[in-house]
Design a protein around this motif. Sequence first.
Motif, PDB file in Angstrom:
ATOM      1  N   LEU A 263       0.839  -1.195   0.000  1.00  0.00           N
ATOM      2  CA  LEU A 263       0.000   0.000   0.000  1.00  0.00           C
ATOM      3  C   LEU A 263       0.875   1.248   0.000  1.00  0.00           C
ATOM      4  CD1 LEU A 263      -2.739  -1.003   2.588  1.00  0.00           C
ATOM      5  CD2 LEU A 263      -2.785  -1.174   0.105  1.00  0.00           C
ATOM      6  N   ILE A 264       0.370   2.324  -0.585  1.00  0.00           N
ATOM      7  CA  ILE A 264       1.098   3.582  -0.622  1.00  0.00           C
ATOM      8  C   ILE A 264       1.261   4.126   0.800  1.00  0.00           C
ATOM      9  CG2 ILE A 264      -0.947   5.054  -0.958  1.00  0.00           C
ATOM     10  CD1 ILE A 264       0.799   6.587  -3.073  1.00  0.00           C
ATOM     11  N   THR A 265       2.387   4.791   1.080  1.00  0.00           N
ATOM     12  CA  THR A 265       2.680   5.298   2.423  1.00  0.00           C
ATOM     13  C   THR A 265       2.410   6.793   2.516  1.00  0.00           C
ATOM     14  OG1 THR A 265       4.981   5.860   1.933  1.00  0.00           O
ATOM     15  CG2 THR A 265       4.526   3.593   2.688  1.00  0.00           C
ATOM     16  N   ILE A 266       2.343   7.299   3.742  1.00  0.00           N
ATOM     17  CA  ILE A 266       2.157   8.730   3.975  1.00  0.00           C
ATOM     18  C   ILE A 266       3.333   9.512   3.392  1.00  0.00           C
ATOM     19  CG2 ILE A 266       3.132   8.597   6.291  1.00  0.00           C
ATOM     20  CD1 ILE A 266       1.350  10.921   7.108  1.00  0.00           C
TER      21      ILE A 266
ATOM     22  N   THR B 130      -9.966   8.910  -6.278  1.00  0.00           N
ATOM     23  CA  THR B 130     -10.810   7.950  -5.576  1.00  0.00           C
ATOM     24  C   THR B 130     -10.463   8.012  -4.089  1.00  0.00           C
ATOM     25  OG1 THR B 130     -11.564   5.641  -5.564  1.00  0.00           O
ATOM     26  CG2 THR B 130      -9.202   6.010  -5.874  1.00  0.00           C
ATOM     27  N   THR B 131     -11.292   7.437  -3.258  1.00  0.00           N
ATOM     28  CA  THR B 131     -11.094   7.449  -1.804  1.00  0.00           C
ATOM     29  C   THR B 131     -10.478   6.133  -1.361  1.00  0.00           C
ATOM     30  OG1 THR B 131     -12.984   8.925  -1.550  1.00  0.00           O
ATOM     31  CG2 THR B 131     -12.314   7.675   0.397  1.00  0.00           C
ATOM     32  N   TYR B 132      -9.387   6.211  -0.587  1.00  0.00           N
ATOM     33  CA  TYR B 132      -8.680   4.981  -0.205  1.00  0.00           C
ATOM     34  C   TYR B 132      -7.852   5.158   1.067  1.00  0.00           C
ATOM     35  CZ  TYR B 132      -4.877   7.416  -2.627  1.00  0.00           C
ATOM     36  OH  TYR B 132      -3.958   8.340  -3.035  1.00  0.00           O
ATOM     37  N   TRP B 133      -7.558   4.027   1.683  1.00  0.00           N
ATOM     38  CA  TRP B 133      -6.662   3.964   2.832  1.00  0.00           C
ATOM     39  C   TRP B 133      -5.220   3.881   2.341  1.00  0.00           C
ATOM     40  CZ3 TRP B 133      -8.906   5.044   7.192  1.00  0.00           C
ATOM     41  CH2 TRP B 133     -10.227   4.644   7.428  1.00  0.00           C
ATOM     42  N   SER B 134      -4.309   4.421   3.115  1.00  0.00           N
ATOM     43  CA  SER B 134      -2.882   4.247   2.825  1.00  0.00           C
ATOM     44  C   SER B 134      -2.371   3.078   3.669  1.00  0.00           C
ATOM     45  CB  SER B 134      -2.110   5.522   3.175  1.00  0.00           C
ATOM     46  OG  SER B 134      -1.910   5.622   4.574  1.00  0.00           O
ATOM     47  N   GLY B 135      -1.101   2.828   3.591  1.00  0.00           N
ATOM     48  CA  GLY B 135      -0.494   1.778   4.398  1.00  0.00           C
ATOM     49  C   GLY B 135       0.163   2.326   5.657  1.00  0.00           C
ATOM     50  N   SER B 136      -0.127   3.589   6.021  1.00  0.00           N
ATOM     51  CA  SER B 136       0.513   4.229   7.178  1.00  0.00           C
ATOM     52  C   SER B 136      -0.485   4.457   8.301  1.00  0.00           C
ATOM     53  CB  SER B 136       1.129   5.564   6.772  1.00  0.00           C
ATOM     54  OG  SER B 136       2.131   5.382   5.804  1.00  0.00           O
ATOM     55  N   ALA B 137      -0.111   4.021   9.484  1.00  0.00           N
ATOM     56  CA  ALA B 137      -0.958   4.195  10.662  1.00  0.00           C
ATOM     57  C   ALA B 137      -0.536   5.416  11.460  1.00  0.00           C
ATOM     58  CB  ALA B 137      -0.877   2.958  11.545  1.00  0.00           C
ATOM     59  N   GLY B 138      -1.524   6.101  12.041  1.00  0.00           N
ATOM     60  CA  GLY B 138      -1.256   7.212  12.939  1.00  0.00           C
ATOM     61  C   GLY B 138      -1.233   6.756  14.387  1.00  0.00           C
TER      62      GLY B 138
ATOM     63  N   SER C 213      -2.815   2.975  16.919  1.00  0.00           N
ATOM     64  CA  SER C 213      -3.285   1.587  16.822  1.00  0.00           C
ATOM     65  C   SER C 213      -4.655   1.467  16.160  1.00  0.00           C
ATOM     66  CB  SER C 213      -3.317   0.939  18.203  1.00  0.00           C
ATOM     67  OG  SER C 213      -4.221   1.637  19.045  1.00  0.00           O
ATOM     68  N   THR C 214      -5.436   2.558  16.100  1.00  0.00           N
ATOM     69  CA  THR C 214      -6.754   2.497  15.466  1.00  0.00           C
ATOM     70  C   THR C 214      -6.944   3.541  14.372  1.00  0.00           C
ATOM     71  OG1 THR C 214      -7.746   3.957  17.113  1.00  0.00           O
ATOM     72  CG2 THR C 214      -7.868   1.564  17.527  1.00  0.00           C
ATOM     73  N   VAL C 215      -5.926   4.337  14.073  1.00  0.00           N
ATOM     74  CA  VAL C 215      -6.044   5.409  13.079  1.00  0.00           C
ATOM     75  C   VAL C 215      -5.122   5.124  11.898  1.00  0.00           C
ATOM     76  CG1 VAL C 215      -5.675   7.865  12.636  1.00  0.00           C
ATOM     77  CG2 VAL C 215      -6.713   7.126  14.789  1.00  0.00           C
ATOM     78  N   VAL C 216      -5.684   5.208  10.688  1.00  0.00           N
ATOM     79  CA  VAL C 216      -4.934   4.983   9.458  1.00  0.00           C
ATOM     80  C   VAL C 216      -5.090   6.223   8.565  1.00  0.00           C
ATOM     81  CG1 VAL C 216      -4.707   3.516   7.420  1.00  0.00           C
ATOM     82  CG2 VAL C 216      -5.318   2.494   9.612  1.00  0.00           C
ATOM     83  N   TRP C 217      -4.019   6.630   7.895  1.00  0.00           N
ATOM     84  CA  TRP C 217      -4.068   7.758   6.968  1.00  0.00           C
ATOM     85  C   TRP C 217      -4.866   7.378   5.728  1.00  0.00           C
ATOM     86  CZ3 TRP C 217      -2.493  12.726   7.582  1.00  0.00           C
ATOM     87  CH2 TRP C 217      -1.765  13.001   8.736  1.00  0.00           C
ATOM     88  N   TYR C 218      -5.611   8.336   5.192  1.00  0.00           N
ATOM     89  CA  TYR C 218      -6.446   8.102   4.016  1.00  0.00           C
ATOM     90  C   TYR C 218      -6.396   9.305   3.075  1.00  0.00           C
ATOM     91  CZ  TYR C 218      -9.715  11.362   6.059  1.00  0.00           C
ATOM     92  OH  TYR C 218     -10.279  12.502   6.569  1.00  0.00           O
ATOM     93  N   VAL C 219      -6.841   9.093   1.855  1.00  0.00           N
ATOM     94  CA  VAL C 219      -7.046  10.149   0.873  1.00  0.00           C
ATOM     95  C   VAL C 219      -8.498  10.049   0.424  1.00  0.00           C
ATOM     96  CG1 VAL C 219      -6.454  10.981  -1.442  1.00  0.00           C
ATOM     97  CG2 VAL C 219      -4.659  10.099   0.054  1.00  0.00           C
TER      98      VAL C 219
ATOM     99  N   GLY D 198      -6.084  11.283   9.037  1.00  0.00           N
ATOM    100  CA  GLY D 198      -6.149  10.028   9.760  1.00  0.00           C
ATOM    101  C   GLY D 198      -7.561   9.805  10.253  1.00  0.00           C
ATOM    102  N   ASN D 199      -7.996   8.555  10.236  1.00  0.00           N
ATOM    103  CA  ASN D 199      -9.348   8.245  10.654  1.00  0.00           C
ATOM    104  C   ASN D 199      -9.369   6.861  11.282  1.00  0.00           C
ATOM    105  OD1 ASN D 199     -12.087   8.487  11.019  1.00  0.00           O
ATOM    106  ND2 ASN D 199     -12.621   8.540   8.870  1.00  0.00           N
TER     107      ASN D 199
END
Length: 78
Positions: free
Chosen positions: A5-8, A33-41, A43-49, A57-58
């Motif tokens: 997955l793409i990183t932050i 398009t809307t997607y998650w990245s492979g980078s976490a903020g 333990s429960t938050v992941v960066w997205y576009v 982060g969400n």
Amino acid sequence: NEARLITIEELEGLGCSSSSYSCSGAPEWVYSTTYWSGSAGSSTVVWYVSSNRAFGGNDYTNDNRGVRPVITISKSVF
């Protein structure tokens, strides 16, 4: 050869900004398009576009998004 997955860091290199939470400086294909990245903020938050150029982060448990794979192919294949 690799798939991931793409990183932050890659998204920031393409023009997204974690300080302004926007990808308005990125090429259109980055936020098409809307997607998650492979980078976490955390333990429960992941960066997205998002397709509205948002970058942040969400909590991944509360939202449905796709993923943006990065596929690396060796030049020797060609």
